[in-house]
Design a protein around this motif. Structure first.
Motif: not given
Length: 261
Positions: A141, A144-145, A178, A181-182, A205, A209
């Motif tokens: 999370i 990636l965010t 966000t 990532a989601t 998630t 994030s």
């Protein structure tokens, strides 16, 4: 950039085996990282690392980080939180001894830093104890965010998110990070279930994030207040431990708050 890549590769070579194996080595690593992160706050405040307040602050953060099963030998009256309270009281009493050289404000900053850093790394350990997939879920999370926000913000970012705190962050990057990532973690959760049902976890998630980005902004505000670019220099090209774990220090406790661990 070359220095950043080299540092990242070395850090991953060391960190990945610790995450995979977990147990005592990862707990010890979390303790070391927590102490370094707290010392970065002390350095920003221009406090000696061998001073009374520094030593007891380190003891306090250790008490908060250590896994629960490490303290089972203590009498019930002497749980981690009572011992932490004793440490805080000693630091407060130090304001009387040092008078104007160590103030109530100084004690407050150290207490808040111990809670912030200690709780974050404690639940980092707890997430791994829950399972490797749980810890990777939380770490992905954050990663990636952060990566999504940087890449998307660099390409289309125009509207500043918090110009007085972190002038390079944009709303476009924040939202894009966000969303990215989601979406990616929705796939991850399909193959590696964590916590609740898939639909609920995808929603959580998104929330985590956003919380992680607040963690980043909090640390940026801290650095801005003390007039420093990075929290430390231990990671060439990346800054300090707080710079790398700022988002995780909020995300990990929220895993517990949301009942995921």
């Amino acid at each position: 950039m070359k220095q950043r890549v080299i540092t990242a590769v070395i850090a991953l070579i060391i960190f990945i085996p610790l995450i995979v194996y977990g147990r005592v080595p990862l707990s010890l690593a979390a303790l070391v990282l927590g102490i370094i992160a707290l010392d970065e706050v002390l350095i920003m405040k221009k406090m000696l690392l061998v001073s009374f307040e520094a030593i007891f602050s380190n003891i306090g953060v250790i008490l908060l980080i250590v896994p629960d099963n490490w303290l089972t030998w203590l009498p019930s009256q002497l749980n981690r939180f009572f011992l932490f309270y004793v440490v805080v009281m000693l630091i407060l009493l130090h304001t009387v001894v040092k008078k104007k050289r160590f103030t109530f404000d100084d004690a407050g900053v150290l207490t808040l830093a111990m809670l912030y850093i200690g709780t974050g790394f404690h639940y980092f350990i707890s997430a791994r104890a829950d399972g490797l997939t749980t810890l990777l879920f939380a770490m992905l999370i954050v990663w990636l965010t952060d990566s999504g926000a940087y890449m998307i913000g660099k390409q289309i970012g125009k509207h500043k998110l918090a110009p007085r705190i972190s002038p390079n962050k944009t709303w476009e990057g924040s939202i894009g990070g966000t969303v990215a990532a989601t979406i990616i973690l929705a796939v991850y959760l399909w193959f590696f279930p964590v916590g609740y049902s898939w639909v609920v976890m995808v929603g959580l998630t998104l929330i985590l994030s956003i919380i992680g980005q607040f963690g980043d902004l909090i640390e940026s505000a801290l650095k801005r207040f003390y007039g420093v670019k990075d929290s430390g220099k231990i990671l060439p090209g990346h800054g300090g431990i707080l710079d790398r774990f700022d988002s995780m220090l909020l995300v990990m406790p929220c895993l517990y708050l949301l009942g995921i661990i």
